[in-house]
Design an enzyme around this catalytic site. Structure first.
Site, PDB file in Angstrom:
ATOM      1  N   HIS A 306      -3.642   2.589   4.705  1.00 37.95           N
ATOM      2  CA  HIS A 306      -4.978   3.160   3.486  1.00 37.95           C
ATOM      3  C   HIS A 306      -4.946   4.448   3.714  1.00 37.95           C
ATOM      4  CE1 HIS A 306      -9.160   3.832   2.276  1.00 37.95           C
ATOM      5  NE2 HIS A 306      -9.146   2.772   1.632  1.00 37.95           N
ATOM      6  N   ASP A 363      -6.758  -5.426  -0.602  1.00 37.18           N
ATOM      7  CA  ASP A 363      -6.468  -5.906  -1.994  1.00 37.18           C
ATOM      8  C   ASP A 363      -4.843  -6.726  -1.015  1.00 37.18           C
ATOM      9  OD1 ASP A 363      -7.220  -5.142  -3.441  1.00 37.18           O
ATOM     10  OD2 ASP A 363      -6.210  -2.731  -3.602  1.00 37.18           O
TER      11      ASP A 363
HETATM   12  N1  CMC Z   1       3.823   0.038   3.262  1.00 41.38           N
HETATM   13  C1  CMC Z   1       5.156   0.821   4.462  1.00 41.38           C
HETATM   14  N2  CMC Z   1       4.878   2.161   4.486  1.00 41.38           N
HETATM   15  C2  CMC Z   1       3.737   2.728   4.501  1.00 41.38           C
HETATM   16  C3  CMC Z   1       2.971   1.576   3.960  1.00 41.38           C
HETATM   17  C4  CMC Z   1       3.182   0.334   3.073  1.00 41.38           C
HETATM   18  N3  CMC Z   1       1.925   0.005   2.604  1.00 41.38           N
HETATM   19  N4  CMC Z   1       1.871   2.612   3.465  1.00 41.38           N
HETATM   20  C5  CMC Z   1       2.288   4.011   3.888  1.00 41.38           C
HETATM   21  N5  CMC Z   1       3.453   3.169   4.751  1.00 41.38           N
HETATM   22  C6  CMC Z   1       4.054   5.223   5.393  1.00 41.38           C
HETATM   23  C7  CMC Z   1       4.657   5.863   4.800  1.00 41.38           C
HETATM   24  O1  CMC Z   1       6.222   5.444   4.102  1.00 41.38           O
HETATM   25  C8  CMC Z   1       4.876   6.895   5.488  1.00 41.38           C
HETATM   26  O2  CMC Z   1       6.088   7.115   6.340  1.00 41.38           O
HETATM   27  P1  CMC Z   1       6.872   8.276   6.951  1.00 41.38           P
HETATM   28  O3  CMC Z   1       5.349   9.166   7.914  1.00 41.38           O
HETATM   29  O4  CMC Z   1       7.888   7.216   7.596  1.00 41.38           O
HETATM   30  O5  CMC Z   1       7.216   8.823   5.353  1.00 41.38           O
HETATM   31  C9  CMC Z   1       3.428   6.738   5.778  1.00 41.38           C
HETATM   32  O6  CMC Z   1       3.406   5.645   6.116  1.00 41.38           O
HETATM   33  C10 CMC Z   1       2.150   7.547   5.777  1.00 41.38           C
HETATM   34  O7  CMC Z   1       2.286   7.271   3.916  1.00 41.38           O
HETATM   35  P2  CMC Z   1       1.185   8.250   3.362  1.00 41.38           P
HETATM   36  O8  CMC Z   1       1.721   7.458   1.288  1.00 41.38           O
HETATM   37  O9  CMC Z   1       1.554   9.554   3.350  1.00 41.38           O
HETATM   38  O10 CMC Z   1      -0.149   7.616   3.670  1.00 41.38           O
HETATM   39  P3  CMC Z   1      -1.255   7.677   2.234  1.00 41.38           P
HETATM   40  O11 CMC Z   1      -2.198   7.870   3.217  1.00 41.38           O
HETATM   41  O12 CMC Z   1      -0.656   8.991   1.233  1.00 41.38           O
HETATM   42  O13 CMC Z   1      -1.446   6.653   1.364  1.00 41.38           O
HETATM   43  C11 CMC Z   1      -1.660   4.519   0.325  1.00 41.38           C
HETATM   44  C12 CMC Z   1      -2.450   5.329   1.301  1.00 41.38           C
HETATM   45  C13 CMC Z   1      -2.958   3.580   0.427  1.00 41.38           C
HETATM   46  C14 CMC Z   1      -1.377   5.122  -1.051  1.00 41.38           C
HETATM   47  C15 CMC Z   1      -0.264   3.441   1.340  1.00 41.38           C
HETATM   48  O14 CMC Z   1      -0.837   3.653   2.649  1.00 41.38           O
HETATM   49  C16 CMC Z   1       0.782   2.601  -0.098  1.00 41.38           C
HETATM   50  O15 CMC Z   1       0.960   3.367  -0.411  1.00 41.38           O
HETATM   51  N6  CMC Z   1      -0.071   1.197   0.565  1.00 41.38           N
HETATM   52  C17 CMC Z   1      -0.142   0.463  -0.092  1.00 41.38           C
HETATM   53  C18 CMC Z   1      -0.342   0.422  -1.961  1.00 41.38           C
HETATM   54  C19 CMC Z   1      -1.740  -0.079  -1.098  1.00 41.38           C
HETATM   55  O16 CMC Z   1      -1.737  -1.375  -0.618  1.00 41.38           O
HETATM   56  N7  CMC Z   1      -2.696   0.599  -1.950  1.00 41.38           N
HETATM   57  C20 CMC Z   1      -4.627  -0.225  -1.478  1.00 41.38           C
HETATM   58  C21 CMC Z   1      -5.089   0.979  -0.402  1.00 41.38           C
HETATM   59  S1  CMC Z   1      -6.851   0.133  -0.327  1.00 41.38           S
HETATM   60  C22 CMC Z   1      -7.719  -0.204  -1.968  1.00 41.38           C
HETATM   61  C23 CMC Z   1      -7.685   1.259  -2.440  1.00 41.38           C
HETATM   62  O17 CMC Z   1      -8.426   1.591  -1.713  1.00 41.38           O
HETATM   63  O18 CMC Z   1      -7.162   1.396  -3.608  1.00 41.38           O
END
Ligand code: CMC
Length: 429
Positions: A306, A363
């Site tokens: 998140h 989720d």
């Molecule tokens: N699985 C594997 N790796 C992950 C995941 C995941 N679910 N989430 C983040 N990472 C890794 C990502 O690859 C990155 O690694 P590195 O630094 O090596 O490149 C690091 O963690 C930071 O990730 P980010 O994409 O920069 O983080 P963000 O804050 O931009 O993204 C997120 C947040 C929710 C989009 C992401 O965690 C994600 O894609 N999660 C899966 C989708 C999901 O479950 N979304 C629902 C969120 S809760 C409901 C809502 O409010 O929408």
């Protein structure tokens, strides 16, 4: 005296006021930055950008805290109802018994959609994604409700909020019925918000059915947990669209589109599809997790991570508990729940997830409950949208009742071509 932050650029120092929130979060007010320094901030994905000052929802992502208008999510989910929580979010205070009754009556009075709208559902192909239908139909509902909305007038806005909240649930159920070729079921006057939704989803015009109170309560609690979450992608969209003075329906319809994506509300669909795939392929969990860590084909552990929570999402804690309650009540043994629990156990011990502070989010377990209740997978994000509607309404209202309505209009750093001359088509190779 209030604190100031000092920025040094090109040998000159500039001071900017620091705004302190009620929970002591700090923000540097850079509204004069460009005028004073010629600089803008660059923050792709807005991870460090506060877009507004809001009184609605507080999150402490490090400590896993979520509060609506000062009340903890744990207390609300335990003692409140979705209708009461919606009132709290939109109007800032818990309602008195009379106010809650009035709100409930308005929700009931406005539960029907205009008869002409029923024909619109037939215009969509059976395969149309329910989020596309929902967004289009919310905009359509706005065409049937052209009266001017007065965000500052509490009593007229109560009716506006009730119309939108009530109709989103009727539209969602009607789109489901149409997609499976069953007649649309009219809402009832004697049921609460969530029971009425289940009635429209699963009963027939000539056959009443009685959703189990425990199931109604579990879904009501899921709606409470989804009701707001400060400046997430869809809520920021609602505020952005609303800031151009677009009406509430158009702004909410835009919020629905933003919610649709798998990185946001669409994650609840992606989680179930991921669990089903692992289950059907019989893939060992360690192998799946290794693939996630290698970013194989961009695969992520859906339902984990998140932007704000760097701790266990407080909503996920509750949903995980409810999963067991609902499945026990319905006598369902779902292998996907066992799989999800094992996947969580493996992930939370793995250094990749620990270092990145990736925990289950709202989720991860919600789809298992929805599936058990009988909600089809492609309707999961629609459930999120019904739950999030009060948050969108509250945020839209806050934009319109603030001291000055300012259009949201970020800037950019342009990195495209420099000035060039137009070349006639015959001369281009
Ligand atoms: N699985 C594997 N790796 C992950 C995941 C995941 N679910 N989430 C983040 N990472 C890794 C990502 O690859 C990155 O690694 P590195 O630094 O090596 O490149 C690091 O963690 C930071 O990730 P980010 O994409 O920069 O983080 P963000 O804050 O931009 O993204 C997120 C947040 C929710 C989009 C992401 O965690 C994600 O894609 N999660 C899966 C989708 C999901 O479950 N979304 C629902 C969120 S809760 C409901 C809502 O409010 O929408």
């Amino acid at each position: 005296m209030s604190e100031k932050a000092t920025l040094t650029y090109s040998g000159k120092s500039y001071e900017f006021p620091v705004q302190v929130g009620s929970e002591n979060e700090l923000g540097m007010d850079i509204s004069q930055l460009r005028a004073q320094t010629g600089l803008i901030t660059l923050d792709e994905g807005y991870a460090n950008t506060g877009s507004c000052d809001s009184k609605i929802t507080y999150i402490d992502g490090e400590r896993g805290i979520l509060r609506y208008r000062g009340y903890t999510i744990e207390e609300l989910v335990e003692y409140s109802s979705f209708t009461e929580t919606a009132y709290l979010l939109i109007f800032g205070e818990l309602p008195t018994p009379i106010q809650l009754q009035e709100f409930h009556e308005l929700l009931t009075r406005h539960q029907f959609i205009h008869e002409n709208m029923r024909h619109h559902f037939q215009g969509f192909p059976a395969s149309a994604p329910p989020m596309a239908i929902l967004s289009a139909m919310i905009n359509t509902a706005g065409c049937f409700q052209p009266e001017l909305v007065q965000p500052a007038d509490e009593s007229s806005f109560m009716e506006t909020a009730a119309i939108l909240m009530s109709k989103v649930r009727t539209i969602a159920a009607a789109s489901y019925k149409t997609s499976i070729g069953e007649p649309i079921v009219y809402p009832r006057f004697d049921l609460n918000y969530t029971a009425n939704f289940l009635h429209m989803m699963f009963c027939m015009p000539n056959k009443t059915c009685h959703p189990e109170p425990e199931i109604v309560r579990a879904l009501d609690q899921i709606f409470i947990l989804h009701a707001d979450h400060e400046q997430n992608c869809s809520t920021s969209t609602v505020r952005m669209v609303g800031s151009s003075q677009a009406n509430l329906y158009a702004s909410a319809a835009a919020g629905i589109c933003a919610l649709w994506g798998p990185l946001h509300g669409g994650a609840n669909v992606a989680v179930i599809k991921m669990l089903e795939r692992i289950h059907e392929d019989g893939q060992p969990l360690d192998q799946f997790i290794e693939g996630v860590k290698r970013h194989d084909a961009g695969v992520r552990l859906m339902g984990f991570g998140h932007r704000v929570y760097k701790n266990y999402d407080p909503r996920a804690k509750f949903i995980k508990k409810t999963c067991h309650t609902v499945l026990n009540k319905l006598g369902i043994h779902d292998p996907l729940l066992e799989l999800a629990v094992k996947l969580e156990e493996v992930a939370v011990k793995d250094p990749y997830f620990v270092e990145r502070k990736l925990y289950p989010n709202v989720d991860f377990y919600s789809g298992i409950i929805l599936r058990a209740i009988g909600i089809p997978v492609d309707m999961f994000t629609v459930m999120f949208a019904i739950g999030r509607m009060p948050g969108w309404i509250a945020n839209w209202r806050e934009v319109h009742t603030g001291s000055q309505l300012k259009i949201y209009r970020p800037r950019q750093i342009y990195s495209g071509s420099l000035l060039r001359s137009y070349e006639a088509i015959e001369k281009r190779k």
